[in-house]
Scaffold this active site. Sequence first.
Site, PDB file in Angstrom:
ATOM      1  N   LYS A  78       0.822  -1.222   0.000  1.00 14.01           N
ATOM      2  CA  LYS A  78       0.000   0.000   0.000  1.00 14.01           C
ATOM      3  C   LYS A  78       0.850   1.262   0.000  1.00 14.01           C
ATOM      4  CE  LYS A  78      -3.637  -2.572   0.690  1.00 14.01           C
ATOM      5  NZ  LYS A  78      -4.848  -2.656  -0.066  1.00 14.01           N
TER       6      LYS A  78
HETATM    7  C1  LIG Z   1      -1.077  -7.828   2.209  1.00 10.94           C
HETATM    8  C2  LIG Z   1      -2.208  -7.698   1.251  1.00 10.94           C
HETATM    9  N1  LIG Z   1      -2.222  -8.483   0.167  1.00 10.94           N
HETATM   10  C3  LIG Z   1      -3.216  -8.420  -0.722  1.00 10.94           C
HETATM   11  C4  LIG Z   1      -4.278  -7.560  -0.562  1.00 10.94           C
HETATM   12  C5  LIG Z   1      -5.347  -7.522  -1.616  1.00 10.94           C
HETATM   13  O1  LIG Z   1      -5.197  -6.417  -2.459  1.00 10.94           O
HETATM   14  P1  LIG Z   1      -6.464  -5.801  -3.177  1.00 10.94           P
HETATM   15  O2  LIG Z   1      -7.399  -5.384  -2.093  1.00 10.94           O
HETATM   16  O3  LIG Z   1      -5.946  -4.647  -3.945  1.00 10.94           O
HETATM   17  O4  LIG Z   1      -7.060  -6.854  -4.012  1.00 10.94           O
HETATM   18  C6  LIG Z   1      -4.307  -6.725   0.563  1.00 10.94           C
HETATM   19  C7  LIG Z   1      -5.393  -5.771   0.821  1.00 10.94           C
HETATM   20  O5  LIG Z   1      -5.821  -5.044   0.035  1.00 10.94           O
HETATM   21  C8  LIG Z   1      -3.237  -6.778   1.470  1.00 10.94           C
HETATM   22  O6  LIG Z   1      -3.189  -5.954   2.500  1.00 10.94           O
HETATM   23  N1  LIG Z   2      -6.600  -5.108   2.278  1.00 10.69           N
HETATM   24  C1  LIG Z   2      -6.915  -3.735   2.335  1.00 10.69           C
HETATM   25  C2  LIG Z   2      -8.383  -3.479   2.219  1.00 10.69           C
HETATM   26  C3  LIG Z   2      -8.653  -2.104   1.668  1.00 10.69           C
HETATM   27  O1  LIG Z   2      -8.259  -2.087   0.335  1.00 10.69           O
HETATM   28  P1  LIG Z   2      -8.022  -0.810  -0.539  1.00 10.69           P
HETATM   29  O2  LIG Z   2      -7.001  -1.231  -1.514  1.00 10.69           O
HETATM   30  O3  LIG Z   2      -9.314  -0.471  -1.160  1.00 10.69           O
HETATM   31  O4  LIG Z   2      -7.548   0.311   0.318  1.00 10.69           O
HETATM   32  C4  LIG Z   2      -6.304  -3.173   3.620  1.00 10.69           C
HETATM   33  O5  LIG Z   2      -5.226  -3.604   3.985  1.00 10.69           O
HETATM   34  O6  LIG Z   2      -6.863  -2.317   4.249  1.00 10.69           O
END
Ligand SMILES: Cc1ncc(COP(=O)(O)O)c(C=O)c1O
Ligand SMILES: N[C@@H](CCOP(=O)(O)O)C(=O)O
Length: 462
Positions: free
Chosen positions: A112
């Site tokens: 993120k």
């Molecule tokens: C460590 C981790 N991997 C994968 C995901 C999944 O990614 P996305 O929500 O973009 O599909 C998340 C949360 O979003 C996460 O925090």
């Molecule tokens: N897995 C995510 C969930 C939120 O997803 P986002 O990509 O829409 O911000 C988290 O870690 O919070």
Amino acid sequence: MRYISTRGQVPPIGFIDAILMGLANDGGLLVPEHIPQVSEETLKQWQQLSYPELALEIFALYVEQEIPREDLKKLVNDSYSTFRHEEVTPVRQLDDSRYVLELFHGPTFAFKDVALQFLGNLYAYVSKRTDSIIHILGATSGDTGASAIEGVRGKDGIRICILHPHQKVSKVQELQMTTVDDANVLNLAVEGTFDDCQRIIKELFADVEFKHKYHLRAINSINIARILAQTVYYFYAYFRLAEKGQAGQVSFSVPTGNFGDIFAGYLAKKMGLPIHKLILATNENNILARFIKEGVYQPGDFKGTYSPSMDIQVASNFERYLFYLYGEQADTVTSLMAQFKAEGRIAIVGDVLKQVQADFAAYSVENEECLNTISDYYEKYDYLLDPHTSCGAAASDKLAQSGETAIVLSTAHPAKFDEAIRLRGIGQTYPEPIQALFEKPQFQTVVGGTNEAIQKQLEAFF
Ligand SMILES: Cc1ncc(COP(=O)(O)O)c(C=O)c1O
Ligand SMILES: N[C@@H](CCOP(=O)(O)O)C(=O)O
């Protein structure tokens, strides 16, 4: 470049307005009016660029004249200077056909940071330039919250409130969020699941009067800036393989929950990046894998897994994909989303389902398989996967074919999910910034999972 809503009821707006709007005012999601096309020639030139240089070129396509290039360059450079690795998102080779794209070298050890370091700086820039009040409201299953808070803590003119599901995030994730004592940060631990948190914030954003009154801004992947920033590392990783002469059939395996990260890969492919296959990996909360295999999008029962950040039933960015799947027909998306709201399911068949299966391969990983894959990779490659990355690795082992080179997106550092990894008797030393968190006091308010309870907290904070 202008931005339009997947539901077609918002007049086209510029990049900065799109960032500030977050969720489109008609309840849809913003997408670029057209997807910029990158020629083979440009791809060749981009191969020589460093990560920040590449990010600048890609952002420039979406921002165009709205932010002067020098300002954009500074925003990008500032955002990636906080990463611990000089390559920002390095690619690690495990064997002849297996690679891991390490996305966890930012301040909070999760992918993120790649987008949220940038978005935090962008908000500070926009706030100063347009005199806008930035009150961020976000929902997290653990990583987005920590990363967003880190991106804006202590920044003038910005406040942030993050909702996380109480006791359903890992200890390190909880500490990362709740040990921050800056006055501009509020952590709400919501009694419920991540889906409850996400539903509440989406409903509050959809109440346009409330949203305007409190100047609410989004940091979740409903904000298009998140998606754009996440496209960059698909290009970057592809180029690393191209340098090795291995760019023939490059597939990406993406641990998936909210469908933001894999949607960024889909967008990169639509821009012209020759991705062979996008592999969508879920844990036991497998609504998306079921949709791709069977054409039915319908939440199942919530399951707490070893990859808690992917414990998600209703995927925020699914609507963006539907928009492209149905030829950018906002009316169709609107009626499908209305049907989902009323009946709790969407079902597709025939050629549309075939198209979905051409766009994605999918595999859902059971809890035991997730841990087995961690042990296997540790033994075989001396490489420690976090449980989310492990789902991606298991899916790619299952679905990548011979002749294909698979890049697994490593979305978090294993130290963030030590509880699960210890179950396999694998010990690890925490990186120093994580170790230091255990000594700090925590600040969070436990609240009920209703819109009213959250609204009350927001009215007092903003
Ligand atoms: C460590 C981790 N991997 C994968 C995901 C999944 O990614 P996305 O929500 O973009 O599909 C998340 C949360 O979003 C996460 O925090
Ligand atoms: N897995 C995510 C969930 C939120 O997803 P986002 O990509 O829409 O911000 C988290 O870690 O919070």
